[in-house]
Scaffold this motif. Structure first.
Motif, PDB file in Angstrom:
ATOM      1  N   LEU A 150      -7.210  -4.385   6.742  1.00  0.00           N
ATOM      2  CA  LEU A 150      -6.423  -5.262   5.885  1.00  0.00           C
ATOM      3  C   LEU A 150      -6.215  -6.635   6.525  1.00  0.00           C
ATOM      4  O   LEU A 150      -6.223  -7.664   5.839  1.00  0.00           O
ATOM      5  N   GLN A 151      -6.061  -6.662   7.839  1.00  0.00           N
ATOM      6  CA  GLN A 151      -5.847  -7.942   8.520  1.00  0.00           C
ATOM      7  C   GLN A 151      -7.102  -8.809   8.497  1.00  0.00           C
ATOM      8  O   GLN A 151      -7.010 -10.033   8.410  1.00  0.00           O
ATOM      9  N   ARG A 152      -8.262  -8.182   8.548  1.00  0.00           N
ATOM     10  CA  ARG A 152      -9.500  -8.971   8.475  1.00  0.00           C
ATOM     11  C   ARG A 152      -9.635  -9.656   7.116  1.00  0.00           C
ATOM     12  O   ARG A 152     -10.341 -10.661   6.999  1.00  0.00           O
ATOM     13  N   GLN A 153      -8.962  -9.144   6.103  1.00  0.00           N
ATOM     14  CA  GLN A 153      -8.985  -9.761   4.783  1.00  0.00           C
ATOM     15  C   GLN A 153      -7.870 -10.806   4.618  1.00  0.00           C
ATOM     16  O   GLN A 153      -7.719 -11.377   3.546  1.00  0.00           O
ATOM     17  N   GLN A 154      -7.094 -11.034   5.661  1.00  0.00           N
ATOM     18  CA  GLN A 154      -6.031 -12.047   5.681  1.00  0.00           C
ATOM     19  C   GLN A 154      -5.028 -11.835   4.549  1.00  0.00           C
ATOM     20  O   GLN A 154      -4.606 -12.776   3.868  1.00  0.00           O
ATOM     21  N   LEU A 155      -4.631 -10.589   4.383  1.00  0.00           N
ATOM     22  CA  LEU A 155      -3.653 -10.235   3.368  1.00  0.00           C
ATOM     23  C   LEU A 155      -2.251 -10.240   3.966  1.00  0.00           C
ATOM     24  O   LEU A 155      -2.062  -9.937   5.142  1.00  0.00           O
ATOM     25  N   GLU A 156      -1.277 -10.551   3.139  1.00  0.00           N
ATOM     26  CA  GLU A 156       0.110 -10.241   3.463  1.00  0.00           C
ATOM     27  C   GLU A 156       0.384  -8.883   2.838  1.00  0.00           C
ATOM     28  O   GLU A 156       0.192  -8.700   1.624  1.00  0.00           O
ATOM     29  N   TYR A 157       0.813  -7.930   3.650  1.00  0.00           N
ATOM     30  CA  TYR A 157       0.902  -6.558   3.117  1.00  0.00           C
ATOM     31  C   TYR A 157       1.962  -5.752   3.850  1.00  0.00           C
ATOM     32  O   TYR A 157       2.481  -6.143   4.909  1.00  0.00           O
ATOM     33  N   VAL A 172      -7.828   5.737  -5.092  1.00  0.00           N
ATOM     34  CA  VAL A 172      -7.288   4.426  -4.712  1.00  0.00           C
ATOM     35  C   VAL A 172      -7.303   3.543  -5.954  1.00  0.00           C
ATOM     36  O   VAL A 172      -8.382   3.270  -6.504  1.00  0.00           O
ATOM     37  N   THR A 173      -6.147   3.115  -6.408  1.00  0.00           N
ATOM     38  CA  THR A 173      -6.057   2.271  -7.604  1.00  0.00           C
ATOM     39  C   THR A 173      -5.110   1.109  -7.337  1.00  0.00           C
ATOM     40  O   THR A 173      -4.108   1.255  -6.624  1.00  0.00           O
ATOM     41  N   ALA A 174      -5.433  -0.049  -7.924  1.00  0.00           N
ATOM     42  CA  ALA A 174      -4.638  -1.261  -7.720  1.00  0.00           C
ATOM     43  C   ALA A 174      -4.055  -1.740  -9.045  1.00  0.00           C
ATOM     44  O   ALA A 174      -4.752  -1.790 -10.060  1.00  0.00           O
ATOM     45  N   TYR A 222      -9.008  -5.775  -0.995  1.00  0.00           N
ATOM     46  CA  TYR A 222      -7.713  -5.204  -1.351  1.00  0.00           C
ATOM     47  C   TYR A 222      -6.777  -6.289  -1.887  1.00  0.00           C
ATOM     48  O   TYR A 222      -5.572  -6.219  -1.732  1.00  0.00           O
ATOM     49  N   SER A 223      -7.358  -7.268  -2.525  1.00  0.00           N
ATOM     50  CA  SER A 223      -6.588  -8.341  -3.151  1.00  0.00           C
ATOM     51  C   SER A 223      -5.948  -7.842  -4.438  1.00  0.00           C
ATOM     52  O   SER A 223      -6.286  -6.771  -4.956  1.00  0.00           O
ATOM     53  N   CYS A 224      -5.034  -8.630  -4.966  1.00  0.00           N
ATOM     54  CA  CYS A 224      -4.326  -8.239  -6.186  1.00  0.00           C
ATOM     55  C   CYS A 224      -5.236  -8.355  -7.405  1.00  0.00           C
ATOM     56  O   CYS A 224      -5.963  -9.342  -7.555  1.00  0.00           O
ATOM     57  N   ILE A 269       0.870  -1.180   0.000  1.00  0.00           N
ATOM     58  CA  ILE A 269       0.000   0.000   0.000  1.00  0.00           C
ATOM     59  C   ILE A 269       0.904   1.226   0.000  1.00  0.00           C
ATOM     60  O   ILE A 269       1.660   1.449   0.956  1.00  0.00           O
ATOM     61  N   ILE A 270       0.857   2.029  -1.066  1.00  0.00           N
ATOM     62  CA  ILE A 270       1.718   3.206  -1.203  1.00  0.00           C
ATOM     63  C   ILE A 270       0.889   4.461  -0.941  1.00  0.00           C
ATOM     64  O   ILE A 270      -0.130   4.692  -1.608  1.00  0.00           O
TER      65      ILE A 270
END
Length: 249
Positions: free
Chosen positions: A47-54, A132-134, A105-107, A25-26
């Motif tokens: 973000l943690q509730r989505q179980q992301l590595e970030y 916000v863009t991915a 907020y997945s890839c 996340i930038i």
């Protein structure tokens, strides 16, 4: 937040599973201390509730020249990849907070960058590509990132949208074909001072395609004052040189 597994430098990976997504996340930043505090304390649990590595990376521009959002995004991408390889990047304004955990907020898929901020106060136009863009790391590299020439407020995101279309990438929006679910992608915008618009923004936008291959990630010119691992984020503080000021071109 350390008790949840958050590591110094704003890094997290779930302990009970292996995340399918490794996301950076930038956040471009200058003189928005209260907004940054709110953002960090809100976004880490989200973000943690989505179980992301970030990881959360805040790129701060020194005083002097007008704020350059696009260049700070480029610097964040480059500096983060020098430290560790991330498969995708979410470029995120500090004053926008997602309202719903269903806003993933997945890839994004390669070739399909995602416009995340579908609705702020009202649904945004289809051509809107800001806030916000991915991107997959590969796609952001292929479009040469943001332009480095937009100083002050306005249109660097429109220039990026032109680059995306020129490279035949498809902008996606979560639930855009399911209007009843559009509320999932709503954002809260924090109060902030109105920024001074960039007087050169329209002219730069009009000739953006012509300089796309020479203006972006491949011609970054800046000085990194420091990079620090803080409890909730990586803090990169940079000075941008006069070389890139519109008034000196």
């Amino acid at each position: 937040m350390a008790s949840t597994g958050l590591k110094v430098g704003g890094k997290y990976e779930p302990s009970e599973c292996q995340s399918l997504n490794k996301v950076a996340i930038i956040v471009p930043y200058r003189n928005r201390k209260n907004d940054l505090k709110i953002f960090l304390r809100y976004m880490h649990p989200f973000l943690q509730r989505q179980q992301l590595e970030y990881v959360v990376v805040v790129v701060e521009q020194s005083e002097g020249l007008p704020f350059n959002r696009g260049m700070l995004m480029n610097i964040g991408f480059k500096e983060t990849q020098l430290q560790e390889i991330y498969q995708c990047f979410i470029f995120h304004d500090v004053d926008l907070l997602p309202e719903n955990d269903g806003n993933l907020y997945s890839c994004p898929e390669e070739g399909k960058p995602r416009q995340m901020a579908f609705a702020i106060d009202v649904p945004t136009p289809l051509a809107h590509f800001g806030g916000v863009t991915a991107f997959s790391a590969k796609d952001f590299q292929n479009v040469n990132g943001f332009s480095n020439l937009f100083w002050g407020w306005g249109n660097e995101d429109d220039d990026l949208y032109q680059r995306v279309l020129h490279h035949n990438l498809t902008v996606t929006r979560m639930f855009e074909k399911e209007p009843s679910l559009s509320h999932v992608t709503r954002y809260i915008m924090l109060d902030h001072p109105i920024a001074d618009p960039n007087p050169d923004r329209i002219g730069l936008l009009l000739d953006g395609i012509d300089r796309m291959s020479s203006d972006g990630l491949n011609n970054l010119y800046y000085k990194k004052i420091f990079s620090k691992y803080k409890p909730l984020y990586i803090h990169i503080y940079v000075e941008i040189y006069e070389k890139y000021n519109n008034n000196s071109r």
